[in-house]
Write an enzyme that holds these catalytic residues in place. Structure first.
Site, PDB file in Angstrom:
ATOM      1  N   ARG A  55       0.841  -1.213   0.000  1.00  0.00           N
ATOM      2  CA  ARG A  55       0.000   0.000   0.000  1.00  0.00           C
ATOM      3  C   ARG A  55       0.873   1.260   0.000  1.00  0.00           C
ATOM      4  O   ARG A  55       0.471   2.316  -0.486  1.00  0.00           O
ATOM      5  CB  ARG A  55      -0.953   0.000   1.200  1.00  0.00           C
ATOM      6  N   TYR A 108     -15.814  16.295 -16.068  1.00  0.00           N
ATOM      7  CA  TYR A 108     -16.450  14.979 -15.928  1.00  0.00           C
ATOM      8  C   TYR A 108     -17.372  15.011 -14.695  1.00  0.00           C
ATOM      9  O   TYR A 108     -17.013  15.600 -13.664  1.00  0.00           O
ATOM     10  CB  TYR A 108     -15.330  13.943 -15.782  1.00  0.00           C
ATOM     11  N   ASP A 180      -6.796  18.033 -15.911  1.00  0.00           N
ATOM     12  CA  ASP A 180      -7.193  16.643 -16.164  1.00  0.00           C
ATOM     13  C   ASP A 180      -6.934  16.413 -17.652  1.00  0.00           C
ATOM     14  O   ASP A 180      -7.625  16.965 -18.504  1.00  0.00           O
ATOM     15  CB  ASP A 180      -8.673  16.450 -15.802  1.00  0.00           C
ATOM     16  N   LYS A 205      -8.276   4.940 -19.488  1.00  0.00           N
ATOM     17  CA  LYS A 205      -8.702   5.257 -20.849  1.00  0.00           C
ATOM     18  C   LYS A 205      -7.561   4.996 -21.838  1.00  0.00           C
ATOM     19  O   LYS A 205      -7.031   3.914 -21.885  1.00  0.00           O
ATOM     20  CB  LYS A 205      -9.186   6.720 -20.905  1.00  0.00           C
TER      21      LYS A 205
HETATM   22  C1  LIG Z   1     -12.122  13.276 -17.979  1.00  0.00           C
HETATM   23  C2  LIG Z   1     -12.174  12.208 -16.913  1.00  0.00           C
HETATM   24  N1  LIG Z   1     -11.546  12.428 -15.758  1.00  0.00           N
HETATM   25  C3  LIG Z   1     -11.551  11.498 -14.786  1.00  0.00           C
HETATM   26  C4  LIG Z   1     -12.212  10.295 -14.931  1.00  0.00           C
HETATM   27  C5  LIG Z   1     -12.203   9.294 -13.820  1.00  0.00           C
HETATM   28  O1  LIG Z   1     -11.354   8.234 -14.118  1.00  0.00           O
HETATM   29  P1  LIG Z   1     -11.578   6.750 -13.560  1.00  0.00           P
HETATM   30  O2  LIG Z   1     -12.819   6.215 -14.192  1.00  0.00           O
HETATM   31  O3  LIG Z   1     -10.328   6.029 -13.960  1.00  0.00           O
HETATM   32  O4  LIG Z   1     -11.716   6.876 -12.075  1.00  0.00           O
HETATM   33  C6  LIG Z   1     -12.895  10.039 -16.119  1.00  0.00           C
HETATM   34  C7  LIG Z   1     -13.634   8.770 -16.301  1.00  0.00           C
HETATM   35  O5  LIG Z   1     -14.456   8.628 -17.174  1.00  0.00           O
HETATM   36  C8  LIG Z   1     -12.864  11.021 -17.147  1.00  0.00           C
HETATM   37  O6  LIG Z   1     -13.499  10.842 -18.315  1.00  0.00           O
END
Ligand SMILES: Cc1ncc(COP(=O)(O)O)c(C=O)c1O
Length: 391
Positions: A55, A108, A180, A205
């Site tokens: 961890r 998001y 992000d 992704k």
């Molecule tokens: C732009 C964006 N940021 C953050 C996230 C969150 O990522 P995770 O699903 O790996 O927790 C997503 C998920 O769809 C996303 O599209």
């Protein structure tokens, strides 16, 4: 071995060998054996380099983090169990009760929930702003603003954040810029080079690119890093070794995949603009996109792997498109190896009111494509079938 039961508690070690494995091993061990109490003490105090407990850190996370750090030209990088974990890591390691956040209005959905509703429970306030209006951003910052949070390329309408200007605005007021970078990835944009202080990505992704792990990345600066390390361990945001191993393998083809998928995205966007069934096409690589010039400056000739479009016929048309183009699966995520589609109204943006969605430009007829690495002809053929069904 006298008693066969004895092999269970302590399995044999890997034999000493003169060669090293070419592919990285997977270190599934949750704990590491220490030589003596002095070594354990030195390791746990950070005076000696090595692993004690997974961890706190493990080799597969460190190998993946190092590769991501290099890709982003970052000072430091850490891997978390999800993209949301990486965002939580920034909040929990950098903010205190009484701090303030400024957030883009095109984040998001779960990010917005974390940085408004959940942050408020910790005494952290927030202001949501049109991040594409730099004067509005300036006006939203206050003396206790610690972070300005934007997406490099927003979802699903693919607005491009002016990272250099946003970083300058944040820094003038003593705040830090968080980008992000999930929809771009380091093969399209490296936000640290444009002034971002924190860069996060959902490795789930395009970075991994094979739809088989959920992981996150946080990159930042050395002077802020000790708190990040401690928070990652204390709040239990760590990643699993096998997931990190898979993602490292996925990263090996990142450049090739992104080059192909970006070329496919441009070809598909251009194809969609010619259809009478399509009301609007959103892709920063198209000259008519509002951020086309900015994208060219920030990204060069790669404009990302996502293309969004709105059909004239609304939800009915979207339904019929999705049925007829059934070689493109409906997957409410993005960054798969092959082309997938999503329907923002019923998935990523279902938490917004109809009015809020419409003010962003999202309707029942809006479809988001995540381009994969098939040939452009195959993808365009499937999309053509979908459009023919709409009329
Ligand atoms: C732009 C964006 N940021 C953050 C996230 C969150 O990522 P995770 O699903 O790996 O927790 C997503 C998920 O769809 C996303 O599209």
């Amino acid at each position: 071995m006298e008693n066969p039961d004895d092999q269970c508690p302590r399995p044999p070690r890997m034999p000493e060998q003169a060669t090293t494995p070419h592919s990285p091993p997977i270190y599934l061990s949750s704990v590491y054996e220490c030589r003596d109490p002095e070594q354990a003490d030195a390791l746990l105090a950070g005076l000696e380099t090595g692993y004690v407990y997974a961890r706190d850190g493990h080799p597969n996370a460190d190998m993946l983090a190092e590769q991501c750090r290099l890709l982003h030209g970052a000072e430091q990088a850490a891997i978390t169990g999800s993209g949301m974990g990486a965002l939580a890591l920034v909040v929990l390691s950098q903010l205190e009760s009484g701090d303030h956040l400024v957030l883009s209005n095109q984040l998001y959905g779960r990010t917005s929930a974390l940085l408004t509703r959940e942050a408020a429970r910790l005494g952290i306030s927030s202001t949501v702003v049109d991040a594409y209006d730099l004067n509005a951003v300036k006006g939203a910052l206050s003396p206790n603003t610690r972070l300005l949070v934007v997406e490099t390329i927003s979802n699903p309408l693919l607005r491009v954040a002016n990272l250099r200007s946003l970083a300058d605005i944040a820094h003038e007021r003593g705040a830090a810029l968080v980008a992000d970078n999930t929809l771009a990835g380091p093969a399209v944009c490296r936000p640290h080079e444009l002034g971002a202080d924190w860069v996060m990505e959902s490795i789930t992704k395009t970075m991994n690119g094979h739809s088989d792990v959920v992981l996150g990345l946080l990159c930042g600066r050395t002077d802020r890093w000790q708190r990040v390390r401690d928070t990652l361990s204390v709040w239990g945001l760590a990643s699993a070794p096998f997931d990190c191993w898979l993602a490292l393998r996925g990263l090996g083809t990142l450049g090739l995949r992104i080059e192909r998928a970006c070329a496919n995205a441009l070809a598909v966007a251009q194809f969609l603009t010619k259809s009478k069934a399509v009301r609007a096409v959103y892709y920063p690589g198209l000259p008519e996109h509002p951020d086309h010039e900015l994208a060219r400056r920030q990204f060069g000739d790669r404009n990302g792997t996502i293309v969004t479009f709105t059909l004239e016929g609304g939800l009915e048309a979207a339904r019929s498109f999705m049925t007829a183009s059934n070689r493109i699966p409906f997957c409410p995520s993005l960054g798969e190896l092959t082309t997938t589609l999503s329907h923002p109204e019923s998935t990523s943006h279902r938490g917004l009111t109809t009015q809020a969605r419409e003010s962003l430009g999202i309707t029942g007829g809006t479809v988001r494509l995540s381009l994969g690495i098939e040939s452009a002809a195959t993808i365009i053929d499937a999309i053509g079938q979908g459009l023919d069904s709409v009329g």
